[in-house]
Design a protein around this motif. Structure first.
Motif, PDB file in Angstrom:
ATOM      1  N   TRP A 132       0.110  -6.497  -3.545  1.00 41.79           N
ATOM      2  CA  TRP A 132       0.614  -5.126  -3.555  1.00 41.79           C
ATOM      3  C   TRP A 132       1.737  -4.900  -4.561  1.00 41.79           C
ATOM      4  O   TRP A 132       2.182  -3.760  -4.740  1.00 41.79           O
ATOM      5  CB  TRP A 132       1.046  -4.709  -2.153  1.00 41.79           C
ATOM      6  N   PHE A 167      -4.372   2.088  -5.664  1.00 39.52           N
ATOM      7  CA  PHE A 167      -4.349   1.808  -4.236  1.00 39.52           C
ATOM      8  C   PHE A 167      -5.693   1.260  -3.770  1.00 39.52           C
ATOM      9  O   PHE A 167      -5.755   0.321  -2.974  1.00 39.52           O
ATOM     10  CB  PHE A 167      -4.008   3.098  -3.476  1.00 39.52           C
ATOM     11  N   LYS A 222      -6.025  -2.356  -4.749  1.00 38.13           N
ATOM     12  CA  LYS A 222      -5.194  -3.219  -3.910  1.00 38.13           C
ATOM     13  C   LYS A 222      -5.872  -3.483  -2.568  1.00 38.13           C
ATOM     14  O   LYS A 222      -5.834  -4.600  -2.052  1.00 38.13           O
ATOM     15  CB  LYS A 222      -3.822  -2.570  -3.691  1.00 38.13           C
ATOM     16  N   THR A 244      -7.030  -7.139  -1.208  1.00 37.28           N
ATOM     17  CA  THR A 244      -6.471  -7.539   0.082  1.00 37.28           C
ATOM     18  C   THR A 244      -7.570  -7.942   1.056  1.00 37.28           C
ATOM     19  O   THR A 244      -7.416  -8.905   1.814  1.00 37.28           O
ATOM     20  CB  THR A 244      -5.650  -6.384   0.690  1.00 37.28           C
TER      21      THR A 244
END
Length: 357
Positions: free
Chosen positions: A195, A201, A204, A208
């Motif tokens: 992050w 976004f 990410k 993740t």
């Protein structure tokens, strides 16, 4: 065979552990095949995962052993010899759970350290966590063995003068709680690095997810911990069935989740080739990696450079990082971005991380 038998729990404790162990074994074999295809060789984390898998077989075997010895039936209704056998099976399951989980967790941490270890904070945290998990496993094993005096009094209550420690269930809950905390830490460790990348976004989230397969392990670990509320050490035959299921499933899911991220070379052959564009050149394959100053592994994972240190001299890092680009390929998104040290925000030193198709 037990005169009094709970057919439902007998079948569950035979089928579920066998299927779970088979899927875990298949995933590990595919992991080894993937390493062979990628020509990366057999690594330490592969060995640790293999040991964890073998130890988990022992826990699985004793869960099945209890299925044939009156599981799901009140202990008072069982013959004395069968009562001893099911309590012995329960005692042995405990001996293999902690060591197997320790090997699997350490394997995952070693893998993460290999690709993120040049970030000094992550490397130190990973080493500390490995030491803690090792000590946890040793303590859990020793206390499990010697929770009764003599140890066999746990499953043979006819021994005169024998006794067990007070708070046995609380001990099991404490060990399970610590195991859950370890799972959560392993799950969250890569997140700050991901992050801090200057990517969208959505990207990410995608990265993740790759590092967060262990979230499934946390769920099974939590379910096992919750089930200990119904665990009665004086009536193991009727109270240990669900706990045994969650125990073997936690082990199997941990092994599966620890192997899945390393199956990319195999999956690439099934999913087809995806073109990668970097510096105007096209490459094919599906890879997830962090690029550094030219050092990479053929399994598709690259180490991420620590802007505060890393390996090599400063001049070498500056030379290698200028004009170098790495790609993280996923779902056809193409972006190039950079991670910069705050102390060097005005300098041109940078590690480039990209998403390419």
């Amino acid at each position: 065979m037990s005169v009094t038998e709970n057919t439902y729990w007998k079948n569950v404790l035979i089928v579920v552990p066998i299927v779970g162990a088979a899927v875990a074994t298949l995933t590990y074999v595919l992991r080894l095949a993937s390493s062979r295809i990628a020509t990366t060789g057999f690594k330490v984390e592969d060995l640790l995962m293999g040991i964890g898998l073998i130890v988990s077989y022992c826990a699985t075997a004793f869960v099945i052993y209890t299925a044939f010895n009156g599981v799901g039936v009140r202990t008072s209704l069982l013959p004395s010899d069968e009562r001893r056998r099911i309590q012995f099976g329960s005692w042995m399951i405990q001996k293999f759970w902690a060591p197997s989980m320790a090997f699997v967790k350490i394997s995952i941490i070693v893998f993460l350290r290999r690709i993120l270890g040049t970030v000094s904070a992550f490397r130190i945290g990973a080493n500390c966590l490995i030491a803690f998990i090792s000590m946890w496993a040793v303590v859990a094993l020793l206390v499990n063995i010697f929770q009764c005096n003599p140890p066999k009094f746990y499953y043979d209550k006819e021994i005169e003068g024998g006794h067990c420690m007070t708070g046995q269930r609380k001990f099991f809950q404490a060990m399970g709680s610590i195991a859950l905390v370890e799972d959560v830490i392993i799950l969250l460790m890569p997140v700050p690095i991901v992050w801090n990348l200057q990517i969208t976004f959505r990207q990410k989230i995608a990265v993740t997810i790759v590092f967060s397969l262990g979230g499934l392990v946390c769920i099974f670990s939590l379910m096992r911990l919750i089930e200990f509320r119904n665990f009665v050490v004086t009536d193991l035959a009727s109270s240990s069935a669900k706990e045994s299921i969650w125990t073997v499933l936690e082990l199997d899911v941990a092994i599966i989740c620890g192997c899945l991220p390393l199956l990319k070379p195999l999956l690439a052959g099934f999913l087809g080739k995806v073109k990668s564009i970097s510096k105007g050149q096209s490459n094919s394959g599906t890879k997830l990696y962090f690029h550094t100053s030219g050092t990479h592994h053929h399994d598709g994972f690259y180490k991420i450079t620590d802007p505060h240190g890393g390996t090599g001299s400063r001049s070498q890092a500056e030379t290698s990082r200028r004009g170098s680009a790495g790609d993280i390929e996923l779902q056809g998104i193409a972006v190039h971005t950079a991670i910069e040290s705050r102390s060097e925000v005005a300098s041109s030193d940078r590690t480039v991380v990209g998403w390419a198709r």
